[in-house]
Design a protein around this motif. Structure first.
Motif, short mmCIF file in Angstrom:
data_model
loop_
_atom_site.label_atom_id
_atom_site.label_comp_id
_atom_site.label_asym_id
_atom_site.label_seq_id
_atom_site.Cartn_x
_atom_site.Cartn_y
_atom_site.Cartn_z
N SER A 94 0.82 -1.22 0.00
CA SER A 94 0.00 0.00 0.00
C SER A 94 0.85 1.27 0.00
N LEU A 95 2.17 1.14 0.19
CA LEU A 95 3.04 2.32 0.24
C LEU A 95 3.47 2.70 -1.17
N ILE A 96 2.50 3.10 -1.97
CA ILE A 96 2.73 3.28 -3.40
C ILE A 96 3.59 4.50 -3.73
N ASN A 97 3.90 5.31 -2.72
CA ASN A 97 4.74 6.49 -2.95
C ASN A 97 6.21 6.25 -2.62
N LEU A 98 6.56 5.00 -2.26
CA LEU A 98 7.94 4.71 -1.87
C LEU A 98 8.92 5.02 -3.00
N LEU A 99 10.00 5.74 -2.64
CA LEU A 99 11.08 6.03 -3.58
C LEU A 99 12.36 5.30 -3.18
N TRP A 100 12.52 5.01 -1.87
CA TRP A 100 13.79 4.50 -1.33
C TRP A 100 13.46 3.47 -0.26
N LEU A 101 14.04 2.26 -0.40
CA LEU A 101 13.72 1.17 0.53
C LEU A 101 14.97 0.37 0.86
N LYS A 102 15.25 0.22 2.16
CA LYS A 102 16.39 -0.56 2.62
C LYS A 102 15.90 -1.70 3.51
N VAL A 103 16.22 -2.94 3.11
CA VAL A 103 15.75 -4.13 3.82
C VAL A 103 16.93 -5.04 4.17
N ASP A 104 18.11 -4.49 4.34
CA ASP A 104 19.32 -5.28 4.60
C ASP A 104 19.21 -6.06 5.92
N ASN A 105 19.93 -7.19 5.96
CA ASN A 105 20.06 -7.98 7.19
C ASN A 105 18.71 -8.37 7.78
N ASN A 106 17.90 -9.00 6.97
CA ASN A 106 16.66 -9.61 7.44
C ASN A 106 16.70 -11.11 7.13
N ALA A 107 15.55 -11.75 6.97
CA ALA A 107 15.52 -13.20 6.74
C ALA A 107 14.70 -13.54 5.50
N LEU A 108 14.75 -12.67 4.50
CA LEU A 108 13.99 -12.89 3.26
C LEU A 108 14.63 -14.02 2.46
N ALA A 109 13.86 -15.08 2.20
CA ALA A 109 14.37 -16.22 1.43
C ALA A 109 13.90 -16.18 -0.02
N CYS A 110 12.82 -15.45 -0.28
CA CYS A 110 12.35 -15.28 -1.66
C CYS A 110 11.54 -13.99 -1.75
N LEU A 111 11.30 -13.55 -2.98
CA LEU A 111 10.58 -12.30 -3.19
C LEU A 111 9.23 -12.53 -3.85
N GLU A 112 8.88 -13.77 -4.11
CA GLU A 112 7.56 -14.08 -4.66
C GLU A 112 6.49 -13.62 -3.68
N GLY A 113 5.41 -13.01 -4.21
CA GLY A 113 4.33 -12.56 -3.36
C GLY A 113 4.62 -11.26 -2.65
N ASN A 114 5.79 -10.69 -2.91
CA ASN A 114 6.12 -9.41 -2.29
C ASN A 114 5.63 -8.26 -3.17
N PRO A 115 5.68 -7.04 -2.69
CA PRO A 115 4.83 -5.98 -3.24
C PRO A 115 5.42 -5.17 -4.38
N PHE A 116 6.49 -5.64 -5.01
CA PHE A 116 7.23 -4.74 -5.90
C PHE A 116 6.45 -4.31 -7.14
N THR A 117 5.46 -5.09 -7.55
CA THR A 117 4.65 -4.67 -8.70
C THR A 117 3.85 -3.41 -8.39
N GLN A 118 3.55 -3.20 -7.09
CA GLN A 118 2.79 -2.00 -6.70
C GLN A 118 3.70 -0.77 -6.50
N LEU A 119 4.99 -1.00 -6.30
CA LEU A 119 5.90 0.10 -5.97
C LEU A 119 6.48 0.69 -7.25
N LYS A 120 5.63 1.35 -8.01
CA LYS A 120 6.01 1.79 -9.36
C LYS A 120 6.95 2.98 -9.38
N TYR A 121 7.12 3.65 -8.23
CA TYR A 121 8.00 4.83 -8.20
C TYR A 121 9.32 4.55 -7.47
N LEU A 122 9.50 3.32 -7.01
CA LEU A 122 10.69 2.97 -6.24
C LEU A 122 11.94 3.11 -7.11
#
Length: 317
Positions: A94-122
């Motif tokens: 829902s954060l469709i205005n995101l321009l900058w995103l940092k997700v370092d050092n987490n436990a993400l094993a895959c990106l399927e089902g994640n929101p990148f199709t909605q983040l059109k301005y990232l």
């Protein structure tokens, strides 16, 4: 108390401290409105110009494993959720205005089902030091910088022009890549692939605007795969590979018109040959070799040797 007893006590204390530290790391926290409020900053006018909202949110080092509470903060443009325990990013859809995103050092094993199709301005995304093995589900039509350093990625076949048309900088250091094949990004300018297991240069002919190619600490034995289509390449770093034969440098001639800096140190070749002269004969326009400027004397010697070689060619029946 004897020295032995004291050592045993100290060992027990150290062990207990390690366990406490480990327990602390395993603890998770729920994301609350109070925590979000503490991390908000940078008050700006909203997109419609009718109000104001905070557009920057810092949630790093909060031991979070769920960020569902963030979904209503639709005006956020800059978000840092690094150093947490996240396994999914779907609440960001829902954060469709995101321009900058940092997700370092987490436990993400895959990106399927994640929101990148909605983040059109990232435009800037870092997912370094997670557990990714492939790039399925990742798209970024406006992305200019993508950092995937320190994952377990084995293939780059998802990196296609249609999904990353504006990507200029791609970082894939410290993954498990064995080839450069799979990157179809004609607008890419900077590619960092150090500390992989790359044995083959493939598919580089598609990178027509690439200016920087960083391949330090891989397993290359030659430079076969460099292409004359790489018409903008200025900086090439192959330090710490397995290049041992001077003849394998011949492919440098394919990028000689634009190449200005070459790093070859820590290859077997540099221990056995006068490689700087050989390189300058192949790429006369070079300005730096192994971070050291080409001297006027070296350039003169190379030009004289080039002239000799040309005369030898003419003299041959």
């Amino acid at each position: 108390m004897s020295d032995v007893d004291e050592d045993t006590v100290m060992s027990d204390v150290d062990g207990e401290e390690d366990r406490v530290e480990e327990d602390e790391k395993l603890k998770v926290s729920n994301l609350t409105r109070e925590t979000i409020g503490e991390g908000l900053s940078l008050l700006c006018r909203t997109g419609n110009g009718l109000g104001h909202a905070f557009i920057k949110l810092d949630l790093k080092d909060k031991r979070l494993n769920d960020i569902a509470a963030i979904s209503s903060y639709v005006h956020i443009r800059f978000l840092d959720v690094s150093n947490n325990q996240l396994t999914v990013l779907s609440p960001l859809a829902s954060l469709i205005n995101l321009l900058w995103l940092k997700v370092d050092n987490n436990a993400l094993a895959c990106l399927e089902g994640n929101p990148f199709t909605q983040l059109k301005y990232l435009q800037w995304l870092s997912v370094a030091a997670n557990q990714l093995t492939d790039l399925g589900g990742l798209v970024g039509p406006a992305l200019e910088t993508l950092n995937l350093t320190g994952n377990g990625i084995k293939t780059m076949k998802s990196l296609q022009m249609g999904c990353f048309g504006n990507l200029a900088t791609l970082e894939l250091r410290g993954n498990l890549l064995e080839t450069t094949d799979g990157i179809n990004l004609p607008n890419l300018q900077r590619l960092y692939l150090a500390q992989n297991a790359i044995k083959r240069l493939e598919g580089l002919e598609k990178l027509e605007h690439l200016t920087t190619l960083h391949l330090r600490d891989n397993q290359l034995e030659s430079l076969d795969g460099l292409s004359p289509n790489m018409k903008c390449l200025q900086y090439l770093n192959v330090r710490g590979n397995a290049i041992s034969d001077e003849n394998t440098l011949q492919c440098l001639g394919l990028v000689s018109k634009t190449l200005r800096a070459l790093v070859l140190s820590e290859n077997p070749l540099v221990e056995t040959t006068v490689y700087r002269l050989s390189v300058l004969i192949l790429v006369p326009q070079l300005e730096q070799i192994d971070k050291e400027p080409v001297s006027p004397e070296e350039r003169t010697e190379a030009q004289e040797r080039i002239k000799e070689l040309e005369e030898e060619e003419i003299a041959e029946p």
